[in-house]
Structures are given as structure tokens and as C-alpha cells.
Scaffold this active site. Structure first.
Site, short mmCIF file in Angstrom:
data_model
loop_
_atom_site.label_atom_id
_atom_site.label_comp_id
_atom_site.label_asym_id
_atom_site.label_seq_id
_atom_site.Cartn_x
_atom_site.Cartn_y
_atom_site.Cartn_z
N GLU A 328 18.17 12.86 -35.78
CA GLU A 328 17.97 13.98 -34.85
C GLU A 328 17.34 15.18 -35.56
O GLU A 328 16.50 15.87 -35.01
CB GLU A 328 19.30 14.39 -34.22
CG GLU A 328 19.17 15.39 -33.07
CD GLU A 328 19.18 16.84 -33.52
OE1 GLU A 328 18.76 17.69 -32.74
OE2 GLU A 328 19.58 17.13 -34.66
N GLU A 329 17.78 15.41 -36.79
CA GLU A 329 17.42 16.67 -37.44
C GLU A 329 15.95 16.80 -37.79
O GLU A 329 15.39 17.89 -37.69
CB GLU A 329 18.26 16.86 -38.72
CG GLU A 329 19.76 17.02 -38.47
CD GLU A 329 20.12 18.31 -37.76
OE1 GLU A 329 19.22 19.04 -37.33
OE2 GLU A 329 21.33 18.57 -37.61
ZN LIG Z 1 22.86 18.58 -34.58
#
Ligand SMILES: [Zn+2]
Length: 460
Positions: A328-329
Site C-alpha cells: 500500500e505504501e
Molecule cells: Zn497505512
């Protein structure tokens, strides 16, 4: 007859537990008891909290492509395999593999030298061993940048969070363009480097990393976050000496993409197994702390939802999945892959819930769905309110579930914990296990389990 029945149901509901608008198919009295039991179990269990301890302390930070991210995949899979679920599996996904390298050096060099905390932004190139030294131009927005001559200089983006916001996420949203788009904008005007004020409400000595994006055809220049105290100090020094220089050294780099995985556990629905409810968080984290609030808690809470169903013997009518998304990051590849495969396999997701706002005291949910979905969620307000879940607001979702939008009528739901402390820790070395309160984290898991239970009973 029907009206009489409805009135009787309503009377029972009001007398025994809570008042609910009569809905023929719903049974608020028994739902209220089930939810109470979910909370009883969650609040007296230490399993999920101990799982978080293992994830943060024994595995640690889990940046995409790192050995720790791989260990987290193996371990969460093993944890879920030990829970007697109907299915545990992984989805292959290629992820960016950026490494920070040695600890960065940041220094203000005027009449005197002052070291300040910096952290390379994710995806940034390094400076080379000798580092980079240049004069600094301070700006407060991308618009202001356009009015400045920054050729050969380091651009210093120093717009703080607007602390008048009640939800800190709104303050983050109002400042983060500097981090995401600042380096490209600065490079387009000939700058040689970028430093960005850390994304936090607080005055701190720690730098908050986070991803930035380069653009094809635009020079890549090194970009780092500077602590808020460092930013304040640099700004003050610049007023005294506009010619001072900033020195930055970082040897981060991007390696070839790496193979990684989303990890998924599933309990099959008994009546409508083809209707899928997803609850999830992201397994990767930034590399600086332990990825506790961001997003170890979200992952462990999602697994906890499944554990609660198993422990209480609740057989959901619809299929429930806990998904640990990867990356996600700095790429969102896991979320994109999950949605891609859901579409390819013709899966019917009716709701996707994401916990990626920290393991703090629950406030409610943000619901991105159509009118009838939102209306239906509101009928559960009285069941959820006794547990502090008062905010059932329209609009929400989350990064990892975002790519599912538009697939059928899936409702995207963001779990909303209290936001006041999240950006004290977000993307830093102090996002550690010690910052997580077991009760707050478990209340979050119980909140999600309760909502998942209601959706699994009645659809959405
Ligand atoms: Zn997060």
C-alpha cells in the site's frame, strides 16, 4: 397481520435491548446480543494483541520487497492456517523494491552548522556518497513555487498541517501534495533537491517518510522529509541568512521489482457464499519503525474478525475474507492485484472494509455506497452506538479497497478510529508496538466484526 407482527417485534426489541425501525427481515434483539458477545470476547482476548507484538517486534518494519515483508507473508499465512478457516491462500504480486540504505544526514550550514532529522521519501533517488549541498528556497505551496527561481537550489516545502481541522486526515490531505508532487514540480523548474516538512500536527524531532512520485521525462532529484522542529528551525535560519546552504546525504535506491503476495483467509458463507465481504489492512509498512498503527493493527484486526466468528461459532450467511494487502505504501500493487483478480474471477463483492487509520478508539465508519446501501447501514445505528460507533458518515473507503470501486455494487467502507494521535506516529521510527493500546485495538476489531456480522446476515 404483518403490521401486528412488526409492532410486536418492535415491542420486543424496545423492551429487551434497543429500539430499531421495524424491518421485517431484521432481528435487532438477537443482533444486539450477538454484538454484545463479539465485544465480550474481543475485550477479554489477548490473542490479536500478541499477534501484533509478534508482527512488530519479531518481524518488524515490512517495506515491500524486504525480507521482513516476506516473513510477514509467511507468518500471517501460518497464523490463519492455524485458525480452521475454510481457505487460506496468497495472490502473487510484483512490488517495487526501494531501499533506504544508510541513515540519512541533513545539515543546515550557515554561520554555524546544525544537524536536523531527515528521512528520504520513498521512491527517491540518493544523493551519491558526497551528498548534495545547495542554497534553499522556502515555499508553502506548489503555486508559490511557480513564482520562484529555484534553479540549482533545494526547494523547501514548509506548509504546515492546518490544525483547525477536527479530523487530522483532512489536515494530512491538505498538506500532502507537497510530498507527493513537490519533487516533480521543483525539478521542472531546475531545482536539484527537495526537502518537505514532515506530515504531522505535532512539533517533533522525528522525520515522517512517505512516498513521492517521479514523472517520466522530468529529472529525478533527491527528496527528503525534514522533522517539523527541523523545518521550523530552518525557516527561522533562512530569515536571518537567505544564503545559507543545506546539506543532505542519502543513498537510497530502487532495485528491480520483487515477487510478493497478498495473504487471504476466508470463511465461506452458508447461504450466499458468492456474496463476499472483505475486511483488510496492508501488510507492508514503512521501514523506519515497526509498522504498528500503520498498519499492523489493521491487519491483526482483520484476522481477529475471522477469529471472533470462529470462536463464537457464528456461521456467516455470506463469505467473509480477511485480506492482507501488500505494498500500500509505495505502489498499491496489492490492492490493484486483488481487484484485478476479483474481476477476472467474476467475484461478487458486496462490501469491502479497510482498517488503515490506526488502532485507536473506534468512532464509526465512512461508507461509500449508493443511497440504499447507506440507508441500510443507518438502520444499524442503534446497534452500534452503544459501542461508541456514532459516526456513520457518507463517503469513505480506503486506498487498498479503492480499486474495487465500480465492481458490481460493492460498498467501500473505511473503519474510522479517533484520528487525533495518528499523525504523531505515521511513517516514523516511533510507530511501534508500545504506542498501541490493547483495548482500543480490540474495540476496533469488534467494531469491524459487528459490522461484518450485520452485513453477512442482511446483505448491503
Ligand atoms: Zn497505512
Amino acid at each position: 397481520m404483518q403490521l401486528k407482527l412488526k409492532l410486536r417485534n418492535l415491542a420486543i426489541a424496545a423492551a429487551t435491548v434497543v429500539a430499531m425501525p421495524a424491518m421485517a427481515q431484521q432481528n435487532p434483539a438477537s443482533d444486539s446480543l450477538t454484538i454484545r458477545k463479539i465485544y465480550d470476547n474481543a475485550l477479554t482476548s489477548y490473542e490479536s494483541y500478541e499477534n501484533l507484538r509478534y508482527l512488530t517486534k519479531n518481524i518488524g518494519a515490512r517495506l515491500s520487497g524486504s525480507p521482513q515483508a516476506a516473513a510477514a507473508v509467511d507468518w500471517t499465512k501460518k497464523v490463519m492456517e492455524g485458525m480452521g478457516l475454510d481457505r487460506v491462500y496468497v495472490q502473487e504480486v510484483m512490488v517495487p523494491h526501494w531501499v533506504r540504505g544508510e541513515k540519512e544526514v541533513g545539515r543546515i550550514e550557515g554561520k554555524r552548522k546544525h544537524e536536523v532529522a531527515i528521512a528520504a521519501l520513498g521512491s527517491s533517488i540518493g544523493t551519491g556518497k558526497k551528498g548534495l549541498k545547495a542554497e534553499v528556497v522556502e515555499v508553502h505551496s506548489l503555486e508559490e513555487l511557480k513564482t520562484k527561481d529555484v534553479k540549482g537550489k533545494i526547494v523547501f516545502f514548509n506548509r504546515p498541517f492546518d490544525n483547525k481541522h477536527i479530523q487530522t486526515g483532512a489536515a494530512y490531505g491538505g498538506a500532502v501534495d507537497q510530498r507527493g508532487a513537490g519533487p516533480v514540480a521543483a525539478a521542472k523548474q531546475g531545482a536539484v533537491g527537495v526537502i518537505v516538512r514532515s506530515m504531522t500536527n505535532d512539533y517533533q524531532n522525528v522525520a515522517h517518510t512517505g512516498n513521492t512520485k517521479y514523472q517520466d521525462g522530468v529529472a529525478k532529484i533527491p527528496a527528503a522529509a525534514i522533522s517539523t522542529n527541523g523545518a521550523e528551525f530552518l525557516s527561522k535560519m533562512l530569515k536571518e541568512d537567505a544564503k545559507l546552504k543545506f546539506f543532505m546525504r542519502m543513498n537510497c535506491e530502487t532495485l528491480p521489482d520483487a515477487l510478493s503476495y497478498n495473504v487471504i483467509g476466508e470463511i465461506k458463507g452458508t447461504e450466499k457464499p458468492d456474496e463476499i465481504i472483505v475486511v483488510g489492512g496492508h501488510l507492508d509498512s514503512w521501514d523506519l519503525g515497526e509498522g504498528a498503527h500503520d498498519d499492523g493493527t489493521g491487519c491483526m484486526q482483520s484476522i481477529e474478525v475471522l477469529r471472533l466468528f470462529k470462536a463464537m461459532g457464528i456461521k456467516p450467511k455470506r463469505t467473509i475474507r480477511a485480506v492482507m494487502y501488500m505494498n500500500e505504501e509505495n505502489g498499491l500493487r496489492g490492492g490493484l492485484k486483488y481487484a484485478e483478480l476479483a474481476k477476472k474471477n467474476n467475484e461478487n463483492h458486496i462490501a469491502a472494509i479497510e482498517s488503515d487509520a490506526g488502532g485507536f478508539t473506534p468512532r464509526g465508519f465512512g461508507i461509500d455506497g449508493n443511497d440504499s446501501q447507506y440507508a441500510k447501514a443507518l438502520t444499524w445505528k442503534n446497534l452500534l452506538a452503544p459501542y461508541g460507533l456514532h459516526d456513520l458518515t457518507r463517503g469513505g473507503g480506503g486506498a487498498d479497497i479503492g480499486p474495487l470501486k465500480g465492481q458490481g455494487t460493492v460498498a467501500l467502507i473505511g473503519f474510522r478510529p479517533d484520528s487525533q494521535r495518528y499523525f504523531d506516529y505515521h511513517h516514523t521510527i516511533i510507530d511501534t508496538f508500545e504506542q498501541v493500546n490493547r483495548r482500543e485495538m480490540q474495540l476496533g476489531a469488534a467494531s469491524m466484526a459487528s459490522l461484518v456480522y450485520l452485513i453477512s446476515e442482511y446483505g448491503l
